[in-house]
Motif scaffolding. Sequence first.
Motif, PDB file in Angstrom:
ATOM      1  N   ASN A  86       0.836  -1.198   0.000  1.00  0.00           N
ATOM      2  CA  ASN A  86       0.000   0.000   0.000  1.00  0.00           C
ATOM      3  C   ASN A  86       0.868   1.245   0.000  1.00  0.00           C
ATOM      4  N   THR A  87       0.249   2.331  -0.396  1.00  0.00           N
ATOM      5  CA  THR A  87       0.925   3.629  -0.400  1.00  0.00           C
ATOM      6  C   THR A  87       2.318   3.514  -1.033  1.00  0.00           C
ATOM      7  N   LEU A  88       2.333   3.000  -2.228  1.00  0.00           N
ATOM      8  CA  LEU A  88       3.613   2.770  -2.908  1.00  0.00           C
ATOM      9  C   LEU A  88       4.336   4.071  -3.173  1.00  0.00           C
ATOM     10  N   LYS A  89       5.660   3.992  -3.076  1.00  0.00           N
ATOM     11  CA  LYS A  89       6.523   5.148  -3.291  1.00  0.00           C
ATOM     12  C   LYS A  89       7.435   4.879  -4.490  1.00  0.00           C
ATOM     13  N   LEU A  90       7.980   5.949  -5.022  1.00  0.00           N
ATOM     14  CA  LEU A  90       8.889   5.809  -6.163  1.00  0.00           C
ATOM     15  C   LEU A  90      10.032   4.850  -5.815  1.00  0.00           C
ATOM     16  N   GLU A  91      10.499   4.924  -4.587  1.00  0.00           N
ATOM     17  CA  GLU A  91      11.648   4.105  -4.178  1.00  0.00           C
ATOM     18  C   GLU A  91      11.294   2.629  -4.003  1.00  0.00           C
ATOM     19  N   ASP A  92      10.034   2.271  -4.152  1.00  0.00           N
ATOM     20  CA  ASP A  92       9.647   0.861  -4.125  1.00  0.00           C
ATOM     21  C   ASP A  92       9.847   0.200  -5.492  1.00  0.00           C
ATOM     22  N   THR A  93      10.176   0.983  -6.479  1.00  0.00           N
ATOM     23  CA  THR A  93      10.426   0.440  -7.805  1.00  0.00           C
ATOM     24  C   THR A  93      11.586  -0.545  -7.757  1.00  0.00           C
TER      25      THR A  93
END
Length: 120
Positions: A86-93
């Motif tokens: 959830n609440t994915l961030k750019l750095e989760d790429t």
Amino acid sequence: QVQFVETGGGLVQAGESMTLSCAISGELYMLRATNVFGWYRQAPGKARELVAFIDRNGHTNYTESVKGRFTIFGDFAKNTVHLQMNTLKLEDTAVYYCNSKRPTGWSLHWSQGTQVTVSS
């Protein structure tokens, strides 16, 4: 050896959610000896990191950057593991991989993983 098939990756916008799934197969004695399922990820130019894991008692552990956002679910009877993000961030790429651990350690066999791309 144990095989892993991850599904559910793709392109999402920051703030959105995504669920990854993994089906684990292999020799029965290996599956029965498995006591931990885990999700790893590898971002471009970075080392592979353990994101979350769950044991047969249901105990979970998360890397600090995903705590409160990711949830791991595992079914040791069905040999499946999921990662709710959830609440994915750019750095989760990253490319996300599932893996399993026996008393001898994590499996040395890795699949191709599933790409998760978070855009702004």
